[in-house]
Structures are given as structure tokens and as C-alpha cells.
Design a protein around this motif. Structure first.
Motif, short mmCIF file in Angstrom:
data_model
loop_
_atom_site.label_atom_id
_atom_site.label_comp_id
_atom_site.label_asym_id
_atom_site.label_seq_id
_atom_site.Cartn_x
_atom_site.Cartn_y
_atom_site.Cartn_z
N LEU A 32 0.77 -1.17 0.07
CA LEU A 32 0.05 0.16 0.03
C LEU A 32 0.96 1.15 0.01
O LEU A 32 0.78 2.32 -0.87
N LYS A 33 1.96 1.17 0.78
CA LYS A 33 2.63 2.50 0.86
C LYS A 33 3.48 2.68 -0.59
O LYS A 33 3.53 3.88 -0.92
N SER A 34 3.82 1.76 -1.13
CA SER A 34 4.25 1.87 -2.52
C SER A 34 3.37 2.25 -3.65
O SER A 34 3.61 3.05 -4.54
N LEU A 35 1.97 1.89 -3.68
CA LEU A 35 1.19 2.02 -4.57
C LEU A 35 0.24 2.91 -4.47
O LEU A 35 -0.49 3.57 -5.36
N MET A 44 -4.00 6.48 5.32
CA MET A 44 -3.87 4.96 5.53
C MET A 44 -3.64 5.04 7.01
O MET A 44 -2.85 5.86 7.57
N GLU A 45 -4.33 4.11 7.66
CA GLU A 45 -3.83 3.51 9.17
C GLU A 45 -2.94 2.70 9.31
O GLU A 45 -3.28 1.62 9.30
N TYR A 50 -4.18 -4.88 6.08
CA TYR A 50 -4.92 -4.50 4.81
C TYR A 50 -5.05 -5.96 4.06
O TYR A 50 -4.31 -6.75 4.14
N VAL A 51 -5.96 -6.03 3.15
CA VAL A 51 -6.65 -7.06 2.42
C VAL A 51 -6.56 -6.55 0.98
O VAL A 51 -7.20 -5.37 0.78
N PHE A 52 -6.59 -7.40 0.02
CA PHE A 52 -6.68 -7.00 -1.54
C PHE A 52 -7.89 -7.79 -1.88
O PHE A 52 -7.93 -8.98 -1.74
N CYS A 53 -8.67 -7.13 -2.49
CA CYS A 53 -9.71 -7.90 -3.03
C CYS A 53 -9.69 -8.11 -4.58
O CYS A 53 -9.53 -6.91 -5.25
N SER A 54 -9.74 -9.23 -5.14
CA SER A 54 -9.20 -9.45 -6.61
C SER A 54 -10.79 -9.55 -7.53
O SER A 54 -10.35 -9.84 -8.43
N ASN A 55 -11.71 -9.48 -7.12
CA ASN A 55 -13.06 -9.50 -7.59
C ASN A 55 -13.06 -8.45 -8.60
O ASN A 55 -13.14 -7.09 -8.41
N PRO A 56 -13.11 -8.82 -10.01
CA PRO A 56 -13.18 -7.70 -10.95
C PRO A 56 -14.33 -6.64 -10.95
O PRO A 56 -14.48 -5.59 -11.45
N SER A 64 -9.31 -2.45 5.13
CA SER A 64 -8.68 -2.73 6.44
C SER A 64 -9.40 -4.12 6.85
O SER A 64 -10.46 -4.41 6.72
N GLY A 65 -8.73 -4.90 7.54
CA GLY A 65 -9.09 -6.29 8.29
C GLY A 65 -10.19 -5.85 9.16
O GLY A 65 -11.08 -6.91 9.12
N ASN A 66 -10.37 -4.61 9.66
CA ASN A 66 -11.54 -4.46 10.57
C ASN A 66 -12.43 -3.66 9.92
O ASN A 66 -13.45 -3.24 10.41
N HIS A 67 -12.48 -3.68 8.42
CA HIS A 67 -13.43 -2.96 7.48
C HIS A 67 -13.68 -1.62 7.77
O HIS A 67 -14.58 -0.80 7.35
#
Length: 151
Positions: A32-35, A44-45, A50-56, A64-67
Motif C-alpha cells: 500500500l505504501k508503494s502504490l 492510511m492507518e 490490509y486485504v486485497f480484493c481481486s473480484n473484477p 482494512s481487516g476491521n473494515h
């Protein structure tokens, strides 16, 4: 740690995206820091995971993991392969293999995946800072090429 090493683990698919409900994978904070664009990075906290969602079909790229926080493709410096069907979007971010470039090389003696593997073996990849999914792109490249060969 080598992002393309078999032991590299960005997290098991377990956290459900708050928008689409798809099980998604953890990413390192360095991704995240890079992109993230500066405006998104400023919000950003860093104490969150953090989580990546790949659903197109989903507008969320990271959450964030806690949404409590989400980031969309417009918050990133680069287009996201899984979310953007354009031919000029990278499938392999480290070595600039776009859909178009992959399409142009089908049938050549040296396959793109072999070239990428050679670079990986030489320690040249940086998927954790180049690829929005924060993990090795070889699976994406292989799946894309398989799809072309079947079509």
C-alpha cells in the motif's frame, strides 16, 4: 524476503470484502505504501492490517481487516490487472508484461512465463512493491496465457 519464493505468503484467503463478500488475501503494508497515491496514503492507518480484493466486479481494491477503511482503483498509482480489462494494463508489473505484449508473444520459442521465471531466479522481482496484489504475478501470467491458448 523474496516475493516470488514458494515460502512467501501474503495471507490465506479468509477475510471477506465488505463490498462484495469475496474471500480476500492479506497484503503487506509496504504494498500500500508503494502504490497508493499521496492523497490516499495520507489517510492510511498503518496500525491496521490490509486485504486485497481481486473480484473484477468490485470497486474496492484494498480494505482494512476491521473494515474501517477502503481504497478503490482510483486511489492507486497503477491500474489493477484484476479490475481493469485494458490491453495495456500489466499482468506482470515488475517486467512490464501487459495483456497486449503477452498476446504478441504467443507462439514464440521463449514463453513469457519462462522469461519471468529466469528474472525471478536472479532475484530481480519486486512484486510486493510493484504488483497491487502484493504477490508474485506468475499465476496471473500463466492463467492469461492458458486462456489465450484455449481461445
Amino acid at each position: 524476503m523474496d516475493c516470488c519464493a514458494p515460502s512467501y505468503n501474503t495471507g490465506v484467503a479468509k477475510t471477506e470484502c465488505p463490498s462484495c463478500g469475496e474471500k480476500s488475501k492479506n497484503v503487506q503494508l509496504i504494498t500500500l505504501k508503494s502504490l497508493l497515491k499521496a492523497s490516499a496514503l495520507e489517510t492510511m492507518e498503518p496500525e491496521n492490517s490490509y486485504v486485497f480484493c481481486s473480484n473484477p466486479a468490485c470497486s474496492i481494491v484494498y480494505f482494512s481487516g476491521n473494515h474501517s477503511q477502503t481504497f478503490a482503483a482510483s486511489d492507486l498509482k497503477v491500474p489493477v490487472y484484476q479490475k481493469n480489462p485494458s490491453m495495456d494494463v500489466p499482468v506482470c508489473y515488475c517486467f512490464d508484461w501487459t495483456r497486449e505484449r503477452l498476446l504478441q508473444t504467443i507462439g514464440n520459442d521463449r514463453q513469457p512465463a519462462d522469461q519471468i521465471k529466469a528474472h525471478v531466479q536472479e532475484g530481480r522481482c519486486g512484486c510486493e512493491v510493484n504488483n497491487p496484489q502484493g504477490a508474485c504475478c506468475l499465476g496471473n501470467v500463466s492463467a492469461f496465457v492458458r486462456g489465450l491458448n484455449q481461445g
